[in-house]
Design an enzyme around this catalytic site. Structure first.
Site, PDB file in Angstrom:
ATOM      1  N   SER A 255      -1.475  -4.424  -6.271  1.00 40.22           N
ATOM      2  CA  SER A 255      -0.640  -3.847  -5.229  1.00 40.22           C
ATOM      3  C   SER A 255      -1.357  -3.762  -3.884  1.00 40.22           C
ATOM      4  O   SER A 255      -1.835  -4.777  -3.401  1.00 40.22           O
ATOM      5  CB  SER A 255      -0.176  -2.476  -5.707  1.00 40.22           C
ATOM      6  OG  SER A 255       1.046  -2.191  -5.109  1.00 40.22           O
ATOM      7  N   LYS A 259      -3.585  -6.744  -1.799  1.00 40.95           N
ATOM      8  CA  LYS A 259      -3.531  -7.228  -0.412  1.00 40.95           C
ATOM      9  C   LYS A 259      -4.971  -7.284   0.117  1.00 40.95           C
ATOM     10  O   LYS A 259      -5.396  -8.261   0.734  1.00 40.95           O
ATOM     11  CB  LYS A 259      -2.698  -6.294   0.468  1.00 40.95           C
ATOM     12  CG  LYS A 259      -1.302  -5.916  -0.096  1.00 40.95           C
ATOM     13  CD  LYS A 259      -0.527  -5.013   0.894  1.00 40.95           C
ATOM     14  CE  LYS A 259       0.421  -4.003   0.289  1.00 40.95           C
ATOM     15  NZ  LYS A 259       1.644  -4.449  -0.272  1.00 40.95           N
ATOM     16  N   TRP A 346      10.611  -4.589  -5.693  1.00 41.39           N
ATOM     17  CA  TRP A 346      10.109  -4.093  -4.401  1.00 41.39           C
ATOM     18  C   TRP A 346       9.058  -5.058  -3.816  1.00 41.39           C
ATOM     19  O   TRP A 346       8.979  -5.270  -2.618  1.00 41.39           O
ATOM     20  CB  TRP A 346       9.505  -2.710  -4.641  1.00 41.39           C
ATOM     21  CG  TRP A 346       8.982  -1.984  -3.453  1.00 41.39           C
ATOM     22  CD1 TRP A 346       7.680  -1.598  -3.249  1.00 41.39           C
ATOM     23  CD2 TRP A 346       9.714  -1.503  -2.321  1.00 41.39           C
ATOM     24  NE1 TRP A 346       7.561  -0.931  -2.063  1.00 41.39           N
ATOM     25  CE2 TRP A 346       8.793  -0.856  -1.466  1.00 41.39           C
ATOM     26  CE3 TRP A 346      11.063  -1.570  -1.931  1.00 41.39           C
ATOM     27  CZ2 TRP A 346       9.174  -0.271  -0.263  1.00 41.39           C
ATOM     28  CZ3 TRP A 346      11.432  -0.983  -0.708  1.00 41.39           C
ATOM     29  CH2 TRP A 346      10.502  -0.351   0.090  1.00 41.39           C
ATOM     30  N   HIS A 396       5.922  -2.224 -12.253  1.00 46.63           N
ATOM     31  CA  HIS A 396       4.818  -2.370 -11.304  1.00 46.63           C
ATOM     32  C   HIS A 396       3.559  -1.753 -11.903  1.00 46.63           C
ATOM     33  O   HIS A 396       3.458  -0.531 -12.037  1.00 46.63           O
ATOM     34  CB  HIS A 396       5.200  -1.637 -10.013  1.00 46.63           C
ATOM     35  CG  HIS A 396       4.197  -1.755  -8.913  1.00 46.63           C
ATOM     36  ND1 HIS A 396       3.848  -2.970  -8.361  1.00 46.63           N
ATOM     37  CD2 HIS A 396       3.465  -0.824  -8.258  1.00 46.63           C
ATOM     38  CE1 HIS A 396       2.960  -2.764  -7.403  1.00 46.63           C
ATOM     39  NE2 HIS A 396       2.707  -1.468  -7.325  1.00 46.63           N
TER      40      HIS A 396
END
Ligand code: GTR
Length: 415
Positions: A255, A259, A346, A396
């Site tokens: 998540s 990044k 999402w 997730h």
């Protein structure tokens, strides 16, 4: 009067911006059309060889730095790595060491290193954790993280502070024993040791405390930059540990930390492979695809992750000089694994898949293959080889299934 009107307009747009409903689009028919920038076209220059790409890849890095993630410090600091403790774990299958990294006496980070006893020079998975090293295992010798964490679910975390019961709460996200049994090591530190994850976190982190030492003002970079910088400093430590193979360090992240892992991998080519686990918007997902989280939403919720300039591209994503497939292309020619979860719309799984598919132009310069012209695979069906992608069932998270794929990927691509 003119001033009043201006003030009114300013307040009005600010209020309007904040009032924009936090509703995400999940309807494919409303995604809209977009054209992706070509990673091989840099202004008026067209890249046709690997040598040209390597000479000019800084063009894209600079654009990501000036529009999105901020600069990374160029200066090297005095980094003192001290071994705090060392012991056998998992019935002798692994050695766990705790290291303290100190930067100029101003910032300290605690790193857990777990290596398989049976391997002389182990390949390792290196990544940051969200809520403290103690969450990865129930081992009592791992120091409890005492800074702000994004976790706040009692009784394990109270007022964003880790409690003793938080030991091992996220062990499933690390799968330490499985990783050890496969002959790999695990290295991790809490992201909050570099920057606590909130809008004022920079005040207590590397961006402020090391501003003069690093020659960068806090506003010249971002939390993503601070975490990516931290990953590279852990890499510095890893390079000095005898039992680690310095050429087989895989950087990974889930998540928001995915990044950061991508940004670290793009800038630091010592990372031999990169794994993005559900990194979503601002990570592997295309910003031009208006699906799930958007630039508007992410920059409103987490203003400290990116430069304010990135927020100005909300609702004009097509004007961004790059998109996330170019960040992925900057990982070339190394092995890359991008993973999504069906229950995590999402993060826009399709946007993650499409940007992964778009990487191959640059890999082709190296004579290496990408995903090819394939459609999005079904659930739990990894595709690709050097560049891999999967979408699994479930929410997730980073779970056992994901780790099984990453271990297989590490074994196949780093040999
Ligand atoms: C969400 C955020 C995502 C993702 C995620 C996470 O709230 O919108 O971009 O980073 O957090 O880090 O778990």
């Amino acid at each position: 009067m003119k001033r009043f009107i201006l003030l009114f307009c300013f307040l009005n747009t600010t209020i309007m911006a904040q009032q924009k409903p936090f509703v995400a689009n999940y309807d494919e028919s409303k995604v809209g059309a977009f054209t992706l920038p070509d990673p091989l076209v840099m202004g008026s220059k067209k890249i046709t060889t690997k040598a040209e790409w390597e000479k000019n890849r800084g063009y894209w890095l600079d654009l990501f730095a000036s529009h999105m993630y901020g600069k990374l410090p160029k200066k090297k600091l005095k980094q003192v790595n001290t071994l705090i403790s060392k012991k056998e774990i998992l019935g002798g299958k692994a050695i766990q060491s705790i290291w303290k990294m100190d930067f100029e006496g101003k910032v300290q980070a605690t790193v857990v290193v777990i290596l398989p006893t049976a391997v002389k020079k182990a390949p390792v998975f290196l990544g940051l954790n969200f809520c403290g090293n103690q969450t990865i295992s129930t081992d009592e010798s791992i120091p409890m993280f005492d800074k702000y964490v994004v976790c706040n679910n009692a009784p394990d975390f109270v007022n964003y502070v880790s409690q003793p019961s938080s030991r091992g709460v996220w062990a499933t996200r690390w799968q330490i024993e499985k990783v050890i049994d496969a002959g790999f090591g695990t290295i991790t530190a809490a992201c909050g040791d570099f920057e606590e994850d909130h809008a004022n976190g920079y005040k207590n982190g590397v961006r402020t405390r090391l501003a003069s030492a690093l020659g960068l003002k806090p506003e010249e970079w971002t939390a993503m930059g601070a975490w990516a910088w931290g990953l590279s400093r852990i890499m510095d430590l890893a390079q000095n540990i005898q039992q680690i193979d310095p050429n087989k360090v895989i950087v990974h992240g889930h998540s928001r930390l995915g990044k950061a892992a991508m940004w670290a991998g793009a800038n630091d080519q010592r990372f031999a492979a990169i794994i993005s686990n559900e990194s979503g918007e601002g990570g592997a997902a295309l910003s031009r695809r208006i699906y799930g989280e958007t630039i508007w939403r992410i920059t409103n919720s987490f203003p400290h992750w990116f430069l304010p300039k990135y927020a100005t591209y909300s609702d004009r994503e097509n004007e961004l000089p790059f998109d996330q497939h170019i960040l992925l292309s900057l990982l070339s020619p190394r092995p890359v694994y991008v993973a999504s979860a069906f229950g995590d719309q999402w993060s826009d799984p399709k946007g993650e898949f499409l940007s992964t598919r778009e990487m191959e132009k640059v890999y082709a310069l190296y004579g290496k293959k990408g995903l090819g012209n394939i459609e999005m695979p079904g659930l739990n069906q990894p595709v690709g080889q050097l560049i891999r992608y999967h979408i699994r069932e479930g929410k997730h998270d980073i779970n056992e299934y994901d780790w099984e794929q990453y271990i297989k990927f590490g074994k196949e691509e780093l040999n």
